[in-house]
Design a protein around this motif. Structure first.
Motif, PDB file in Angstrom:
ATOM      1  N   HIS A 125       0.844  -1.203   0.000  1.00  0.00           N
ATOM      2  CA  HIS A 125       0.000   0.000   0.000  1.00  0.00           C
ATOM      3  C   HIS A 125       0.876   1.248   0.000  1.00  0.00           C
ATOM      4  CE1 HIS A 125      -3.633   2.348   0.760  1.00  0.00           C
ATOM      5  NE2 HIS A 125      -2.942   3.025   1.651  1.00  0.00           N
ATOM      6  N   THR A 126       1.974   1.181   0.741  1.00  0.00           N
ATOM      7  CA  THR A 126       3.002   2.236   0.723  1.00  0.00           C
ATOM      8  C   THR A 126       4.281   1.661   1.299  1.00  0.00           C
ATOM      9  OG1 THR A 126       3.493   4.551   1.227  1.00  0.00           O
ATOM     10  CG2 THR A 126       2.407   3.269   2.966  1.00  0.00           C
ATOM     11  N   TYR A 127       5.407   2.387   1.131  1.00  0.00           N
ATOM     12  CA  TYR A 127       6.698   1.817   1.521  1.00  0.00           C
ATOM     13  C   TYR A 127       7.721   2.905   1.794  1.00  0.00           C
ATOM     14  CZ  TYR A 127       7.990   3.137  -3.227  1.00  0.00           C
ATOM     15  OH  TYR A 127       8.223   3.867  -4.359  1.00  0.00           O
ATOM     16  N   THR A 128       8.790   2.519   2.483  1.00  0.00           N
ATOM     17  CA  THR A 128       9.970   3.381   2.627  1.00  0.00           C
ATOM     18  C   THR A 128      11.166   2.497   2.923  1.00  0.00           C
ATOM     19  OG1 THR A 128      10.971   5.247   3.835  1.00  0.00           O
ATOM     20  CG2 THR A 128       9.669   3.727   5.140  1.00  0.00           C
ATOM     21  N   LEU A 151      10.260  -0.799   5.091  1.00  0.00           N
ATOM     22  CA  LEU A 151       8.968  -0.964   5.764  1.00  0.00           C
ATOM     23  C   LEU A 151       7.858  -0.849   4.723  1.00  0.00           C
ATOM     24  CD1 LEU A 151       9.445   1.446   8.844  1.00  0.00           C
ATOM     25  CD2 LEU A 151       9.771  -1.036   8.794  1.00  0.00           C
ATOM     26  N   LEU A 202       3.326  -1.026   4.339  1.00  0.00           N
ATOM     27  CA  LEU A 202       1.975  -1.310   4.825  1.00  0.00           C
ATOM     28  C   LEU A 202       1.358  -2.214   3.772  1.00  0.00           C
ATOM     29  CD1 LEU A 202       0.902   2.216   6.122  1.00  0.00           C
ATOM     30  CD2 LEU A 202       1.121   0.156   7.519  1.00  0.00           C
ATOM     31  N   LEU A 217      -4.923  -2.122   7.159  1.00  0.00           N
ATOM     32  CA  LEU A 217      -3.617  -2.527   6.652  1.00  0.00           C
ATOM     33  C   LEU A 217      -2.795  -3.224   7.736  1.00  0.00           C
ATOM     34  CD1 LEU A 217      -2.942   0.952   4.985  1.00  0.00           C
ATOM     35  CD2 LEU A 217      -3.795  -1.096   3.820  1.00  0.00           C
ATOM     36  N   PHE A 218      -1.592  -3.667   7.348  1.00  0.00           N
ATOM     37  CA  PHE A 218      -0.695  -4.343   8.283  1.00  0.00           C
ATOM     38  C   PHE A 218       0.728  -3.864   8.026  1.00  0.00           C
ATOM     39  CE2 PHE A 218       2.040  -7.996   9.450  1.00  0.00           C
ATOM     40  CZ  PHE A 218       1.660  -8.143  10.786  1.00  0.00           C
ATOM     41  N   LEU A 219       1.416  -3.436   9.094  1.00  0.00           N
ATOM     42  CA  LEU A 219       2.794  -2.949   8.965  1.00  0.00           C
ATOM     43  C   LEU A 219       3.765  -4.115   9.051  1.00  0.00           C
ATOM     44  CD1 LEU A 219       4.923  -0.595   8.963  1.00  0.00           C
ATOM     45  CD2 LEU A 219       4.769  -0.651  11.460  1.00  0.00           C
ATOM     46  N   ILE A 249       4.175   0.822  -5.179  1.00  0.00           N
ATOM     47  CA  ILE A 249       2.823   0.705  -4.630  1.00  0.00           C
ATOM     48  C   ILE A 249       2.033  -0.243  -5.532  1.00  0.00           C
ATOM     49  CG2 ILE A 249       0.647   1.985  -4.346  1.00  0.00           C
ATOM     50  CD1 ILE A 249       2.341   4.289  -3.199  1.00  0.00           C
TER      51      ILE A 249
END
Lengths: 141, 427
Positions: free
Chosen positions: A71-74, A91, A93, A102-104, A117
């Motif tokens: 869903h998103t990242y870094t 990381l 989501l 969502l889940f981290l 994404i």
């Protein structure tokens, strides 16, 4: 006079209970990812909670698919002291079909530049559990 | 509720470390500054105080606000500590407002401080990350810059926001601070320098992120009766609002936008809100504060904004939460030049430069972020702006907004878990 500065060490072990969230951590040792589904409104959480944030009713355990999407990242090149030695780490989501939230997690096995994404990812589980949320991570599908 | 006035404020210089003074002395210096600014005021007019500091880990002294209370000589008057992560200072300000508005007190002192220099930067980041869910978030790699990086990555995906637009916020705030002697990290930067500084968590670089600080700030709030006796240029607090959101950003819903009076449902027909790209708590805080202050269209009715720019990205996200532009337009908003100071040469093309200055003080990015003091520091800068006394307090008037009528201050915790918005108006 210059201020007098001393070193002062501090350390403590906590007795920590996962309490009502315990089944989630036990399920990780069996290669399962548990979320929560509201018994009243059906809202589905990819990160568990025993009562629904929307309507307040109790939730039941709900097995999530092991495949999801970014869903998103870094990618972190620095971090809190505890995680500095693990840098760089990525990381994400994760979003799952059939879940409203969502889940981290960590994404492993992908070059930081290749992460996108919407990228499909699958859950992997630690062979030797540490009974932490890091017993699960994701890799590119 | 009755009218509440801010009659004075004081701050210490924010710095990487103040090894020569502990938190009590820092608070005392900010307090004495505030008292000197209202010579007719006397200590016996104070009915009580609210103290704020964020972290017991940083302070390693529980009940530290009690030690500041006794150091100021305010015992045995009522006192308490307020804590709410990054919004600690903003919550403290509103708690003092509540004491006066309710009639419980005629005068309440809000003081705040943080001493972050007592551990190294990365241990400090670990402490801050403990303000994320310690079962599900912290162990994965607890790091706030990482959390904000994920949020802005999604903002970029939804709206096309660029890293250059984020860098423009950094250029603006660091350069504003060149004229603010209280700031910790004033400097002239270019977009290129922001992007070339060390990468912390993609896409955020070192210059996209505020620093840790030591510092203190004090605000004195009073009823009409006390104000009339001691202050000829009081500032009125005409609106307060606050909001919240789920601790884990993974839990945030994907629903409908909370609309402000100048927005329509059709503006956001396809937007899933707040997701992780926006701060629902900030929107709620703004909505409530605007309602109380009677603000219909913030961009037309505000003269300046001091907002919680812990990250360049969160300044852009906050423009939208506050309704200074629509959701999705935050990047274009900074590009247009609207939030820059008029009359300062930033080395950028800014067609609408200075229409609504945001963070004229330099914000958290340049002033620093001694957490418990930060929200009160914003109130003090806003107070000086609205009094027209920036020159007196900063030694130059480059950051004085011309004839300001109304200012907004915004304090923000966690990944958007507590947020306050307060509206201050000129005499």
């Amino acid at each position: 006079m210059d201020p007098l500065i001393i070193q002062d060490h501090y350390e403590i072990d906590y007795r920590h209970s996962y309490a009502e969230d315990s089944p989630f951590f036990v399920a990780l040792t069996k290669g399962k990812l548990l979320g929560s589904r509201c018994t009243a409104c059906g809202y589905t959480y990819a990160t568990p909670r025993s009562h629904c944030m929307e309507c307040g009713a109790p939730t039941s355990w709900h097995e999530l698919p092991l495949a999801g999407r970014v869903h998103t990242y870094t990618t972190c090149h620095y971090g809190g002291e505890l995680f500095l030695k693990e840098t760089p780490f990525t990381l994400i989501l994760v979003e799952f079909d059939g879940a409203d939230t969502l889940f981290l997690s960590r994404l492993k096995g992908a070059e930081p530049e290749a992460v996108r994404i919407g990228m499909p990812v699958v859950a992997r589980f630690a062979k030797t559990p540490s009974f932490k949320v890091t017993d699960v991570w994701f890799e590119p599908a | 509720m009755r009218p509440v006035y801010m009659i004075s404020g004081g701050i210490t210089k924010f710095a990487k470390a103040h090894p020569d003074k502990d938190f009590r002395l820092m608070v005392k210096q900010a307090y004495d500054y505030a008292l000197r600014d209202v010579p007719k005021f006397s200590k016996d007019m104070i009915d009580g105080a609210v103290g704020s500091y964020f972290s017991d880990h940083f302070t390693r002294q529980l009940k530290a606000a009690s030690m500041a209370q006794d150091y100021l000589g305010l015992c045995p008057k009522p006192s308490k500590r307020v804590e709410g992560g990054g919004a600690t200072g903003g919550l403290c300000f509103q708690s003092a407002w509540e004491a006066v508005a309710s009639g419980r007190m005629n005068c309440c002192v809000a003081f705040g401080f943080e001493t972050m220099s007592r551990v190294n930067t990365w241990k400090g980041n670990e402490f801050i990350a403990l303000a994320s869910d310690t079962n599900f978030d912290f162990p994965v790699g607890g790091f706030y810059t990482g959390y904000y990086a994920m949020m802005v990555r999604r903002h970029m995906h939804e709206y096309g926001t660029t890293v250059e637009q984020m860098a423009m916020v950094s250029v603006k705030n660091h350069m504003n601070a060149l004229y603010n002697p209280y700031a910790q990290k004033a400097k002239r930067l270019t977009i290129k320098q922001v992007r070339e500084s060390p990468m912390v968590a993609t896409p955020l670089t070192m210059e996209d992120i505020c620093t840790m600080s030591d510092g203190a700030a004090v605000c004195i709030l009073a009823s009409e009766e006390v104000t009339a006796k001691v202050c000829n240029r009081p500032v009125t607090v005409t609106g307060v609002g606050s909001g919240s959101d789920a601790m884990r950003m993974a839990d945030r819903p994907h629903g409908n936008v909370i609309l402000l009076p100048h927005e329509r449902e059709s503006d956001y027909a396809h937007l899933k809100y707040p997701g992780v790209h926006s701060f629902r708590g900030g929107r709620m805080a703004a909505k409530l504060a605007y309602q109380m202050a009677g603000i219909r269209n913030p961009i037309e009715e505000l003269s300046f904004v001091e907002l919680h720019d812990a990250y360049t990205s969160s300044e852009i996200q906050t423009y939208e939460d506050l309704g200074l532009c629509k959701y999705g337009e935050g990047g274009k908003f900074v590009e247009s030049g609207v939030p820059f100071m008029p009359g300062v040469d930033y080395g950028l093309e800014l067609p609408k430069q200075g229409r609504l200055p945001v963070n004229p003080s330099g914000g958290l990015l340049a002033c620093g972020h001694p957490v418990g003091a930060t929200g009160l520091m914003q109130a003090v800068f806003a107070f000086w702006q609205l009094q027209g006394t920036i020159k007196k307090h900063l030694g130059n008037d480059r950051l004085q907004v011309k004839n300001p009528k109304r200012g907004l201050i915004h304090s923000h915790a966690g990944t958007g878990t507590y947020i306050t918005v307060s509206i201050l108006e000129a005499p």
